[in-house]
Design an enzyme around this catalytic site. Structure first.
Site, PDB file in Angstrom:
ATOM      1  N   TYR A 157      22.160 -23.660  31.236  1.00 33.82           N
ATOM      2  CA  TYR A 157      23.148 -22.580  31.414  1.00 33.82           C
ATOM      3  C   TYR A 157      22.612 -21.520  32.385  1.00 33.82           C
ATOM      4  CZ  TYR A 157      27.350 -20.037  30.032  1.00 33.82           C
ATOM      5  OH  TYR A 157      28.576 -19.408  30.023  1.00 33.82           O
ATOM      6  N   LYS A 164      26.433 -13.743  31.725  1.00 32.17           N
ATOM      7  CA  LYS A 164      27.201 -13.473  30.494  1.00 32.17           C
ATOM      8  C   LYS A 164      26.580 -12.305  29.726  1.00 32.17           C
ATOM      9  CE  LYS A 164      30.463 -16.663  30.595  1.00 32.17           C
ATOM     10  NZ  LYS A 164      31.825 -16.289  31.034  1.00 32.17           N
ATOM     11  N   ARG A 194      35.460 -28.731  26.695  1.00 30.17           N
ATOM     12  CA  ARG A 194      35.502 -29.486  27.950  1.00 30.17           C
ATOM     13  C   ARG A 194      36.616 -28.961  28.864  1.00 30.17           C
ATOM     14  NH1 ARG A 194      33.155 -34.246  28.614  1.00 30.17           N
ATOM     15  NH2 ARG A 194      33.136 -34.724  26.409  1.00 30.17           N
ATOM     16  N   THR A 195      36.234 -28.219  29.894  1.00 28.64           N
ATOM     17  CA  THR A 195      37.183 -27.672  30.879  1.00 28.64           C
ATOM     18  C   THR A 195      36.623 -27.946  32.276  1.00 28.64           C
ATOM     19  OG1 THR A 195      36.050 -25.549  30.969  1.00 28.64           O
ATOM     20  CG2 THR A 195      37.801 -25.747  29.327  1.00 28.64           C
TER      21      THR A 195
END
Ligand code: 0WD
Length: 258
Positions: A157, A164, A194-195
């Site tokens: 990430y 973030k 899931r995108t």
């Protein structure tokens, strides 16, 4: 009567019918909100127009949050339709794909760091600034989408986690600044879904699998569940909540050792 009846809300970040913003839009539409949508780039226009129609909306505006002139034009156009605004859904993030893989120190670059923070964090402040005149004094709310990587080191990430963390701090500073004029600002920290954006994160499939195996509810979260939480946070039901991060992740963030 829905709990968002007659609220006017701008939705950003719809890119497909898997987008978290689409889950939010559907929940808000169900609860009676009037919606406006933005799309990033001509390629997405027809799709977002179709999704807007499904929510009885014909306000669909171009917006690339990297461009100040786009932001100004978007809110100027919105003001032609609406004389006030009750909510903004910020569901936007971007970092170069090659920085979302491998160890953070090797992957991070000055440019990637700047881009990730600009698109994924600063843009929330930019939308709050541009929307401020339309939102002031209406007890409205902004809601953004965060992830556990803001507060834990999550493999791959990387720079997005740092962005973030910035986004969540942004939520607190915006909440402090806009609270006196009645505007609330919160984040939903969603579990992995899931995108299109998630496809950019290396080994995303194993994130989904690990969550499913370990999280208290033993399954991954859906865009509908995230949408319901975001709708609540934008509504008067959440009138006492600002500057906060609400986890909608089937409980994964409470875990220690597996
Ligand atoms: O697992 C996940 N999918 C999670 C996503 C878990 C927790 C949080 N999130 C966050 C993301 O970080 C993001 O902030 O939710 C938000 C929405 O992401 P999404 O629904 O997962 O992804 P997607 O459907 O791809 O929507 C994000 C969209 C972009 O899509 P693409 O795939 O084309 O990058 O953000 C928009 C764009 O439509 N976007 C922009 N919009 C305006 N200006 C820009 C930009 N410069 N860059 C990206």
């Amino acid at each position: 009567m829905g709990f968002l009846t007659d609220k006017r809300i701008l939705i950003t970040g719809v890119a497909s019918n898997r987008s978290i913003a689409w889950g939010v839009a559907q929940a808000m539409h169900r609860e009676g909100a009037q919606l406006a949508f933005t799309y990033q780039g001509e390629k997405l226009r027809a799709r977002v127009e179709d999704q807007a129609t499904q929510c009885d909306s014909n306000i669909v505006l171009p917006l690339d949050v990297a461009r100040d002139e786009d932001i100004a034009a978007c809110f100027a156009a919105l003001a032609e339709h609406w004389d006030g605004l009750d909510g903004i859904v910020h569901s936007i993030a971007f970092a170069p794909k090659e920085e979302l893989e491998g160890d953070y120190v090797s992957a991070v670059t000055r440019q990637g760091f700047a881009t990730a923070h600009d698109i994924s964090s600063y843009s929330l402040a930019a939308l709050a600034k541009a929307g401020r005149p339309l939102m002031a004094g209406r007890n409205g709310a902004l809601v953004t989408m965060s992830y556990l990587g803001a507060v834990r080191a999550v493999p791959n990430y990387n720079v997005m986690g740092v962005a973030k963390a910035s986004l969540e701090a942004n939520v607190r500073y915006l909440a402090a600044a806009l609270g006196p004029e009645g505007t609330r600002v919160n984040a939903v920290s969603a579990g992995p879904i899931r995108t299109l954006a998630a496809a950019g994160i290396a080994d995303f499939r194993s994130m989904l699998k690990q969550v499913e195996e370990r999280t208290p509810l033993r399954r991954n979260v859906t865009i509908d569940e995230v949408g319901n939480a975001a709708a609540f946070l934008c509504s008067d039901l959440a009138s006492g909540i600002t500057g906060d991060v609400l986890y909608v992740d089937t409980g994964y963030h409470i875990l220690g050792l597996g």
